[in-house]
Design an enzyme around this catalytic site. Structure first.
Site, PDB file in Angstrom:
ATOM      1  N   TYR A  11      20.038 -18.613 -10.133  1.00  0.00           N
ATOM      2  CA  TYR A  11      20.525 -17.381  -9.501  1.00  0.00           C
ATOM      3  C   TYR A  11      20.501 -16.192 -10.465  1.00  0.00           C
ATOM      4  O   TYR A  11      19.875 -15.153 -10.189  1.00  0.00           O
ATOM      5  CB  TYR A  11      21.934 -17.654  -8.945  1.00  0.00           C
ATOM      6  CG  TYR A  11      22.712 -16.408  -8.606  1.00  0.00           C
ATOM      7  CD1 TYR A  11      22.242 -15.531  -7.627  1.00  0.00           C
ATOM      8  CD2 TYR A  11      23.902 -16.107  -9.263  1.00  0.00           C
ATOM      9  CE1 TYR A  11      22.956 -14.381  -7.329  1.00  0.00           C
ATOM     10  CE2 TYR A  11      24.614 -14.977  -8.966  1.00  0.00           C
ATOM     11  CZ  TYR A  11      24.132 -14.107  -7.998  1.00  0.00           C
ATOM     12  OH  TYR A  11      24.836 -12.969  -7.709  1.00  0.00           O
ATOM     13  N   LEU A  33      14.664 -27.178 -12.386  1.00  0.00           N
ATOM     14  CA  LEU A  33      14.891 -27.064 -10.938  1.00  0.00           C
ATOM     15  C   LEU A  33      16.061 -27.923 -10.460  1.00  0.00           C
ATOM     16  O   LEU A  33      16.180 -28.208  -9.272  1.00  0.00           O
ATOM     17  CB  LEU A  33      13.612 -27.387 -10.136  1.00  0.00           C
ATOM     18  CG  LEU A  33      12.412 -26.465 -10.436  1.00  0.00           C
ATOM     19  CD1 LEU A  33      11.224 -26.813  -9.544  1.00  0.00           C
ATOM     20  CD2 LEU A  33      12.781 -24.986 -10.249  1.00  0.00           C
ATOM     21  N   TYR A 139      33.509 -26.589 -19.578  1.00  0.00           N
ATOM     22  CA  TYR A 139      32.370 -25.678 -19.472  1.00  0.00           C
ATOM     23  C   TYR A 139      32.490 -24.554 -20.511  1.00  0.00           C
ATOM     24  O   TYR A 139      31.555 -24.265 -21.250  1.00  0.00           O
ATOM     25  CB  TYR A 139      32.325 -25.105 -18.040  1.00  0.00           C
ATOM     26  CG  TYR A 139      31.525 -23.853 -17.912  1.00  0.00           C
ATOM     27  CD1 TYR A 139      30.135 -23.892 -18.036  1.00  0.00           C
ATOM     28  CD2 TYR A 139      32.137 -22.620 -17.663  1.00  0.00           C
ATOM     29  CE1 TYR A 139      29.389 -22.730 -17.923  1.00  0.00           C
ATOM     30  CE2 TYR A 139      31.401 -21.464 -17.554  1.00  0.00           C
ATOM     31  CZ  TYR A 139      30.023 -21.524 -17.684  1.00  0.00           C
ATOM     32  OH  TYR A 139      29.288 -20.368 -17.588  1.00  0.00           O
ATOM     33  N   LYS A 143      30.050 -23.583 -24.022  1.00  0.00           N
ATOM     34  CA  LYS A 143      29.468 -22.271 -24.343  1.00  0.00           C
ATOM     35  C   LYS A 143      29.969 -21.784 -25.704  1.00  0.00           C
ATOM     36  O   LYS A 143      29.215 -21.218 -26.493  1.00  0.00           O
ATOM     37  CB  LYS A 143      29.811 -21.260 -23.247  1.00  0.00           C
ATOM     38  CG  LYS A 143      29.143 -21.553 -21.909  1.00  0.00           C
ATOM     39  CD  LYS A 143      27.656 -21.244 -21.971  1.00  0.00           C
ATOM     40  CE  LYS A 143      26.946 -21.514 -20.656  1.00  0.00           C
ATOM     41  NZ  LYS A 143      25.543 -21.087 -20.649  1.00  0.00           N
ATOM     42  N   PHE A 167      31.428 -11.923 -16.909  1.00  0.00           N
ATOM     43  CA  PHE A 167      32.596 -12.087 -16.045  1.00  0.00           C
ATOM     44  C   PHE A 167      32.060 -12.586 -14.689  1.00  0.00           C
ATOM     45  O   PHE A 167      31.176 -13.424 -14.681  1.00  0.00           O
ATOM     46  CB  PHE A 167      33.447 -10.814 -16.050  1.00  0.00           C
ATOM     47  CG  PHE A 167      34.295 -10.749 -17.320  1.00  0.00           C
ATOM     48  CD1 PHE A 167      33.689 -10.639 -18.572  1.00  0.00           C
ATOM     49  CD2 PHE A 167      35.671 -10.913 -17.276  1.00  0.00           C
ATOM     50  CE1 PHE A 167      34.436 -10.667 -19.755  1.00  0.00           C
ATOM     51  CE2 PHE A 167      36.434 -10.929 -18.450  1.00  0.00           C
ATOM     52  CZ  PHE A 167      35.812 -10.814 -19.682  1.00  0.00           C
ATOM     53  N   LEU A 188      33.668 -17.672  -5.240  1.00  0.00           N
ATOM     54  CA  LEU A 188      34.282 -17.037  -4.076  1.00  0.00           C
ATOM     55  C   LEU A 188      33.276 -16.331  -3.161  1.00  0.00           C
ATOM     56  O   LEU A 188      33.269 -16.565  -1.944  1.00  0.00           O
ATOM     57  CB  LEU A 188      35.341 -16.031  -4.564  1.00  0.00           C
ATOM     58  CG  LEU A 188      36.074 -15.302  -3.447  1.00  0.00           C
ATOM     59  CD1 LEU A 188      36.949 -16.257  -2.657  1.00  0.00           C
ATOM     60  CD2 LEU A 188      36.915 -14.158  -4.017  1.00  0.00           C
ATOM     61  N   PHE A 206      42.892 -20.092  -2.834  1.00  0.00           N
ATOM     62  CA  PHE A 206      43.659 -20.922  -3.769  1.00  0.00           C
ATOM     63  C   PHE A 206      44.885 -20.169  -4.289  1.00  0.00           C
ATOM     64  O   PHE A 206      44.909 -19.709  -5.421  1.00  0.00           O
ATOM     65  CB  PHE A 206      42.764 -21.366  -4.930  1.00  0.00           C
ATOM     66  CG  PHE A 206      41.572 -22.178  -4.503  1.00  0.00           C
ATOM     67  CD1 PHE A 206      41.689 -23.169  -3.539  1.00  0.00           C
ATOM     68  CD2 PHE A 206      40.322 -21.953  -5.062  1.00  0.00           C
ATOM     69  CE1 PHE A 206      40.579 -23.918  -3.138  1.00  0.00           C
ATOM     70  CE2 PHE A 206      39.216 -22.701  -4.681  1.00  0.00           C
ATOM     71  CZ  PHE A 206      39.350 -23.678  -3.698  1.00  0.00           C
TER      72      PHE A 206
HETATM   73  N1  UFG Z   1      38.704 -18.679  -4.878  1.00  0.00           N
HETATM   74  C1  UFG Z   1      39.334 -19.016  -3.691  1.00  0.00           C
HETATM   75  N2  UFG Z   1      38.672 -19.858  -2.856  1.00  0.00           N
HETATM   76  C2  UFG Z   1      37.444 -20.384  -3.137  1.00  0.00           C
HETATM   77  C3  UFG Z   1      36.806 -20.024  -4.364  1.00  0.00           C
HETATM   78  C4  UFG Z   1      37.487 -19.182  -5.212  1.00  0.00           C
HETATM   79  O1  UFG Z   1      40.433 -18.576  -3.394  1.00  0.00           O
HETATM   80  O2  UFG Z   1      36.905 -21.163  -2.325  1.00  0.00           O
HETATM   81  C5  UFG Z   1      39.398 -17.758  -5.801  1.00  0.00           C
HETATM   82  C6  UFG Z   1      39.702 -18.383  -7.138  1.00  0.00           C
HETATM   83  O3  UFG Z   1      40.914 -19.073  -7.095  1.00  0.00           O
HETATM   84  C7  UFG Z   1      39.730 -17.149  -8.023  1.00  0.00           C
HETATM   85  C8  UFG Z   1      38.701 -16.209  -7.390  1.00  0.00           C
HETATM   86  O4  UFG Z   1      38.532 -16.679  -6.063  1.00  0.00           O
HETATM   87  O5  UFG Z   1      40.981 -16.549  -7.928  1.00  0.00           O
HETATM   88  C9  UFG Z   1      37.375 -16.228  -8.090  1.00  0.00           C
HETATM   89  O6  UFG Z   1      36.964 -17.566  -8.236  1.00  0.00           O
HETATM   90  P1  UFG Z   1      35.475 -17.997  -8.644  1.00  0.00           P
HETATM   91  O7  UFG Z   1      35.413 -19.484  -8.575  1.00  0.00           O
HETATM   92  O8  UFG Z   1      34.476 -17.236  -7.851  1.00  0.00           O
HETATM   93  O9  UFG Z   1      35.330 -17.469 -10.134  1.00  0.00           O
HETATM   94  P2  UFG Z   1      36.227 -17.743 -11.424  1.00  0.00           P
HETATM   95  O10 UFG Z   1      36.931 -16.470 -11.755  1.00  0.00           O
HETATM   96  O11 UFG Z   1      37.037 -18.955 -11.299  1.00  0.00           O
HETATM   97  O12 UFG Z   1      35.111 -18.063 -12.514  1.00  0.00           O
HETATM   98  C10 UFG Z   1      33.892 -17.320 -12.630  1.00  0.00           C
HETATM   99  C11 UFG Z   1      32.804 -18.242 -13.138  1.00  0.00           C
HETATM  100  C12 UFG Z   1      33.141 -18.715 -14.515  1.00  0.00           C
HETATM  101  C13 UFG Z   1      33.373 -17.515 -15.411  1.00  0.00           C
HETATM  102  C14 UFG Z   1      34.432 -16.619 -14.812  1.00  0.00           C
HETATM  103  C15 UFG Z   1      34.546 -15.391 -15.663  1.00  0.00           C
HETATM  104  O13 UFG Z   1      32.629 -19.337 -12.240  1.00  0.00           O
HETATM  105  O14 UFG Z   1      32.076 -19.465 -15.025  1.00  0.00           O
HETATM  106  O15 UFG Z   1      34.070 -16.240 -13.502  1.00  0.00           O
HETATM  107  O16 UFG Z   1      35.426 -14.478 -15.159  1.00  0.00           O
HETATM  108  F1  UFG Z   1      33.793 -17.901 -16.615  1.00  0.00           F
END
Ligand code: UFG
Length: 321
Positions: A11, A33, A139, A143, A167, A188, A206
């Site tokens: 992506y 892939l 993870y 890194k 981010f 998300l 969540f």
């Molecule tokens: N969330 C939900 N429901 C979902 C998925 C996510 O409520 O189905 C919430 C999470 O709890 C969080 C927000 O949406 O509050 C963002 O969650 P993401 O999983 O999209 O992203 P994260 O902030 O957890 O993590 C992402 C990357 C990481 C990176 C981070 C840096 O996945 O690898 O951003 O800010 F390190």
């Protein structure tokens, strides 16, 4: 100038390949892939199916490349806590092999795809590059370990490296040149998009009892095209030698409800959700200072307002409705 992009069919990688091709670089993509898609690789780039774990392939490609952008890795924080060994293998072993082969061919320039996850729970906000690194998921640890290794190779072997700490990457190329959706997304925005497109029926939030204005977590969403452009700036400055770790964020935040509302507005679709327990390891607020990226790379995010992120994403997902 020939640039090897590992993970260039994924992506983020495929968006970086587009930018590189647009800027006139010769691009070689190496991707196994496992997460990527060959059809996401711009036709101007050369594609080779293979893994960074395969020393023979690396040795074959290395003589012809002038610089490396290394993305190939797994990136799901949750999965890394359940199945760390694939992260050890892919993110650590694969990268160590790449570094080793680079070193043996006297290739020194590498842009490393890193993450805000190296910081762990933010001790202050916005998070800047001086913030302590203390990952709370495996993870993030993988890194950080590579960042540290590159630091040693800088001192010992004269490597030039820049680790770009992303981010929350989101959005799609505005000219719709990348058409593949992420497979089984964990983040998300693609999850909400799958709801809007009818690929899934509903989603879970969540936790809505955080200490934030609407109770849901605040994140710093950055458009993938902005991320990609930062890699071009980093390549141009790779020899400056004093710029090593750089945050790529906007300094602005949006809550989970903000994102859902924006998707509903832009897609005119109702998103079905339920509120469930907090997800382990989620900080209430996480956002970056962007001042060092501006100073060191001359880079600012220009495409990252939430509406633009959602619009460019929807223009791909709506074709799946
Ligand atoms: N969330 C939900 N429901 C979902 C998925 C996510 O409520 O189905 C919430 C999470 O709890 C969080 C927000 O949406 O509050 C963002 O969650 P993401 O999983 O999209 O992203 P994260 O902030 O957890 O993590 C992402 C990357 C990481 C990176 C981070 C840096 O996945 O690898 O951003 O800010 F390190």
């Amino acid at each position: 100038m020939k640039i090897l992009v590992t993970g260039g069919a994924g992506y983020i990688g495929s968006h970086i390949v587009l930018e590189l091709c647009d800027e006139g670089y010769d691009v070689l993509v190496l991707d196994d892939l496992s997460l990527g898609n060959e059809s996401s690789v711009d036709k101007r780039a050369e594609f080779i199916k293979g893994s960074t774990l395969d020393e023979q392939i690396l040795k074959k490609l290395m003589p012809e490349v002038d610089g490396i952008i290394h993305l190939a890795s797994f990136k799901s924080a949750g999965e890394s806590m359940i199945n760390p060994s694939v992260y050890t293998q892919n993110n650590i072993e694969g990268t160590l092999r790449l570094i080793d082969v680079m070193s043996s061919y006297n290739k020194k320039n590498i842009i490393f795809s890193s993450t805000a996850a190296v910081y762990g729970n933010p001790q202050y906000l916005p998070v800047d590059e001086n913030h302590q690194t203390n990952p709370i998921n495996y993870y993030g640890f993988t890194k950080l370990m590579i960042e540290n290794t590159l630091g040693w190779y800088k001192d010992l072997k004269g490597f030039n490296f820049i680790a770009l700490r992303y981010f929350n990457a989101a959005g799609y190329d505005k000219e719709n040149r990348i058409l593949n959706l992420e497979n089984k997304p964990q983040n998300l925005i693609p999850i909400i998009m799958e709801c809007a497109a009818g690929i899934r029926r509903s989603m879970q939030i969540f936790g809505d009892d955080y200490n934030t204005p609407d109770g849901t977590c605040l994140r710093d969403y950055i458009h993938v095209t902005d991320l990609a452009k930062a890699h071009i700036n980093a390549l141009r400055r790779i020899n400056d030698n004093n710029t090593i770790f750089i945050n790529l964020g906007t300094g602005f935040t949006h809550s989970v409800y903000d994102v859902i509302r924006t998707v509903e507005k832009i897609t005119s679709k109702k998103i079905n959700y339920s509120v469930t327990n907090r997800r382990e390891g989620d900080p209430a607020k996480l956002y970056s200072s962007s001042s060092f990226a501006k100073k060191s790379l001359g880079w600012v995010a220009k495409n990252s307002d939430l509406e633009n992120i959602i619009k460019t994403t929807w223009s791909i997902y709506k074709t799946r409705v």
